[in-house]
Design a protein around this motif. Structure first.
Motif, PDB file in Angstrom:
ATOM      1  N   TYR A  75     -26.091 -38.172  23.747  1.00 23.87           N
ATOM      2  CA  TYR A  75     -24.730 -37.647  23.923  1.00 23.87           C
ATOM      3  C   TYR A  75     -24.031 -37.463  22.577  1.00 23.87           C
ATOM      4  O   TYR A  75     -23.395 -36.438  22.324  1.00 23.87           O
ATOM      5  CB  TYR A  75     -23.928 -38.603  24.802  1.00 23.87           C
ATOM      6  N   ALA A  76     -24.158 -38.438  21.685  1.00 21.09           N
ATOM      7  CA  ALA A  76     -23.389 -38.423  20.441  1.00 21.09           C
ATOM      8  C   ALA A  76     -24.011 -37.545  19.367  1.00 21.09           C
ATOM      9  O   ALA A  76     -23.313 -37.062  18.476  1.00 21.09           O
ATOM     10  CB  ALA A  76     -23.241 -39.846  19.904  1.00 21.09           C
ATOM     11  N   GLY A  77     -25.319 -37.340  19.420  1.00 21.63           N
ATOM     12  CA  GLY A  77     -25.996 -36.609  18.356  1.00 21.63           C
ATOM     13  C   GLY A  77     -26.056 -35.120  18.623  1.00 21.63           C
ATOM     14  O   GLY A  77     -25.674 -34.631  19.676  1.00 21.63           O
ATOM     15  N   HIS A 115     -17.470 -38.569  10.830  1.00 22.53           N
ATOM     16  CA  HIS A 115     -16.057 -38.495  11.220  1.00 22.53           C
ATOM     17  C   HIS A 115     -15.683 -37.102  11.712  1.00 22.53           C
ATOM     18  O   HIS A 115     -14.670 -36.933  12.390  1.00 22.53           O
ATOM     19  CB  HIS A 115     -15.161 -38.897  10.050  1.00 22.53           C
ATOM     20  N   THR A 116     -16.503 -36.103  11.410  1.00 24.92           N
ATOM     21  CA  THR A 116     -16.219 -34.731  11.840  1.00 24.92           C
ATOM     22  C   THR A 116     -16.717 -34.440  13.252  1.00 24.92           C
ATOM     23  O   THR A 116     -16.427 -33.374  13.781  1.00 24.92           O
ATOM     24  CB  THR A 116     -16.862 -33.732  10.870  1.00 24.92           C
ATOM     25  N   ARG A 117     -17.456 -35.367  13.834  1.00 25.91           N
ATOM     26  CA  ARG A 117     -18.023 -35.124  15.167  1.00 25.91           C
ATOM     27  C   ARG A 117     -16.897 -35.112  16.195  1.00 25.91           C
ATOM     28  O   ARG A 117     -16.178 -36.102  16.367  1.00 25.91           O
ATOM     29  CB  ARG A 117     -19.032 -36.229  15.497  1.00 25.91           C
ATOM     30  N   ARG A 118     -16.750 -34.008  16.911  1.00 24.69           N
ATOM     31  CA  ARG A 118     -15.637 -33.836  17.850  1.00 24.69           C
ATOM     32  C   ARG A 118     -16.079 -34.193  19.265  1.00 24.69           C
ATOM     33  O   ARG A 118     -16.327 -33.333  20.095  1.00 24.69           O
ATOM     34  CB  ARG A 118     -15.091 -32.407  17.780  1.00 24.69           C
ATOM     35  N   LEU A 119     -16.210 -35.480  19.504  1.00 30.26           N
ATOM     36  CA  LEU A 119     -16.528 -36.010  20.819  1.00 30.26           C
ATOM     37  C   LEU A 119     -15.629 -37.203  21.061  1.00 30.26           C
ATOM     38  O   LEU A 119     -15.031 -37.749  20.134  1.00 30.26           O
ATOM     39  CB  LEU A 119     -17.998 -36.462  20.882  1.00 30.26           C
ATOM     40  N   ARG A 129     -16.618 -43.679  14.168  1.00 32.00           N
ATOM     41  CA  ARG A 129     -16.703 -42.601  13.174  1.00 32.00           C
ATOM     42  C   ARG A 129     -16.758 -43.175  11.765  1.00 32.00           C
ATOM     43  O   ARG A 129     -16.151 -44.196  11.473  1.00 32.00           O
ATOM     44  CB  ARG A 129     -15.508 -41.654  13.330  1.00 32.00           C
ATOM     45  N   THR A 130     -17.489 -42.502  10.900  1.00 34.00           N
ATOM     46  CA  THR A 130     -17.621 -42.958   9.524  1.00 34.00           C
ATOM     47  C   THR A 130     -17.644 -41.766   8.578  1.00 34.00           C
ATOM     48  O   THR A 130     -18.102 -40.672   8.954  1.00 34.00           O
ATOM     49  CB  THR A 130     -18.911 -43.790   9.347  1.00 34.00           C
ATOM     50  N   GLN A 131     -17.146 -41.985   7.365  1.00 31.73           N
ATOM     51  CA  GLN A 131     -17.164 -40.936   6.346  1.00 31.73           C
ATOM     52  C   GLN A 131     -18.579 -40.690   5.831  1.00 31.73           C
ATOM     53  O   GLN A 131     -18.914 -39.569   5.453  1.00 31.73           O
ATOM     54  CB  GLN A 131     -16.255 -41.328   5.179  1.00 31.73           C
ATOM     55  N   ALA A 132     -19.390 -41.735   5.788  1.00 32.75           N
ATOM     56  CA  ALA A 132     -20.751 -41.606   5.249  1.00 32.75           C
ATOM     57  C   ALA A 132     -21.723 -42.384   6.127  1.00 32.75           C
ATOM     58  O   ALA A 132     -21.610 -43.602   6.260  1.00 32.75           O
ATOM     59  CB  ALA A 132     -20.804 -42.118   3.818  1.00 32.75           C
TER      60      ALA A 132
END
Length: 335
Positions: A75-77, A115-119, A129-132
């Protein structure tokens, strides 16, 4: 067609067993299953179920822990990008932490994403969410956050001091991780402002020191290094205290310092979380070296991974002592 019938045009035989049971909508389309057909099979009494948005379980009934893990990562990937990995308590369970809850006891599975993942978090999948993103470990075929990062994500959601202490202590005692990377991740997550986390870190450092000292004892006794005096304070006669060392050879003026007090903000020495003892340790080492005492610094992980090389370093330092200017007499006191 029943739920065991191979789909087309791409068969299920190219997937592992669990991946034949957990498929995304895109994977189903690649195998010739339309959205309408998938919805029909997920209807009342149907052989499939939609476990998460866009993720299907190709059998009825309660999903297994393995199926929930794969569903959360699916789901997340995003296909082919490797942008999601299990973290937190679920990751620690996969890393075989005895003090982590079992996978069956976890209502939600933490998944680390950019952090850009829009879910949004939904069902059993909780997104962090993480920056790196760190490089993942692969455990039972799943991308899993490294131990230090998984610990930080788990600690961020725990308020029970005893649970936090158990996890951090086990990380070092069971050989999962060294203290330094854990403290670096806790610092990055700004968790060292929480008193119960700071208390647990003190326990982590104490455990790390005990493990490192045991490795140093083994190195000396297994590789023919002369026996030093252990855990002593050095002082100039009638003068100032020079500090403590983990091992000292008085005749050769050689000392060992174990790197068990990791800085709490390695990348931001002047920040609010910086360890005030870190510059003091550096000054102490420089002072000893100015007096002619050779200081050998050894990181705990190097004692574990390269004991032979460090035994050679110590023997070389001891053999080279006659070639150095004699060090001034120092008083050696038990620490």
């Amino acid at each position: 067609m029943n739920h065991n019938t191979p789909l087309s045009p791409r068969p299920l035989s190219d997937l592992s067993d669990v991946r034949r049971r957990v498929l995304s909508a895109a994977q189903l389309r690649a195998r010739g299953v339309t959205a309408g057909h998938a919805a029909e099979r997920c209807g009342p009494g149907g052989p499939w179920q939609q476990i998460l948005p866009g993720v299907f379980l190709l059998h009825p009934g309660t999903p297994t822990s393995e199926e929930r893990l794969h569903a959360a990562v699916t789901y997340a990937g995003r296909p082919g990008r490797g942008e999601a990995m299990v973290t937190g308590l679920a990751a620690l369970a996969l890393h075989r932490f005895a003090s982590a809850p079992s996978l069956t006891a976890l209502d939600r599975i933490d998944v680390l994403v950019p952090h850009t993942r829009r879910l949004r978090s939904v069902g059993c999948a909780r997104l962090i969410r993480t920056q790196a993103l760190p490089g993942p470990d692969v455990v039972t075929g799943l991308p899993v956050a490294p131990v230090a990062r998984a610990l930080a994500d788990a600690v961020a959601r725990l308020s029970d001091p005893a649970a936090v202490r158990r996890l951090l202590t086990e990380a070092v005692r069971a050989g999962h991780c060294e203290p330094g990377p854990v403290i670096a991740e806790l610092t990055r997550a700004r968790l060292l402002s929480r008193p119960h986390v700071v208390d647990a870190v003190d326990g982590l450092l104490a455990e790390g020191r005990a493990v490192a000292e045991g490795r140093l004892y083994d190195l000396v006794r297994m590789y023919g290094v002369p026996e030093p005096v252990w855990n002593v304070d050095l002082r100039l006669p009638g003068g100032p205290h020079l500090g403590g060392v983990d091992a000292y050879w008085p005749d050769e003026a050689v000392a060992v310092e174990l790197g068990t007090r990791a800085p709490r903000a390695a990348a931001a020495h002047d920040g609010p979380d910086a360890d005030p003892e870190w510059p003091a340790s550096s000054r102490r080492r420089e002072q000893l070296e100015r007096l002619g005492i050779t200081v050998v610094q050894i990181a705990p992980e190097n004692l574990r991974d390269a004991p032979v090389q460090h035994a050679m370093v110590l023997r070389t330092a001891l053999l080279a002592s006659p070639d150095r200017k004699p060090a001034p007499y120092v008083v050696v006191l038990p620490r």
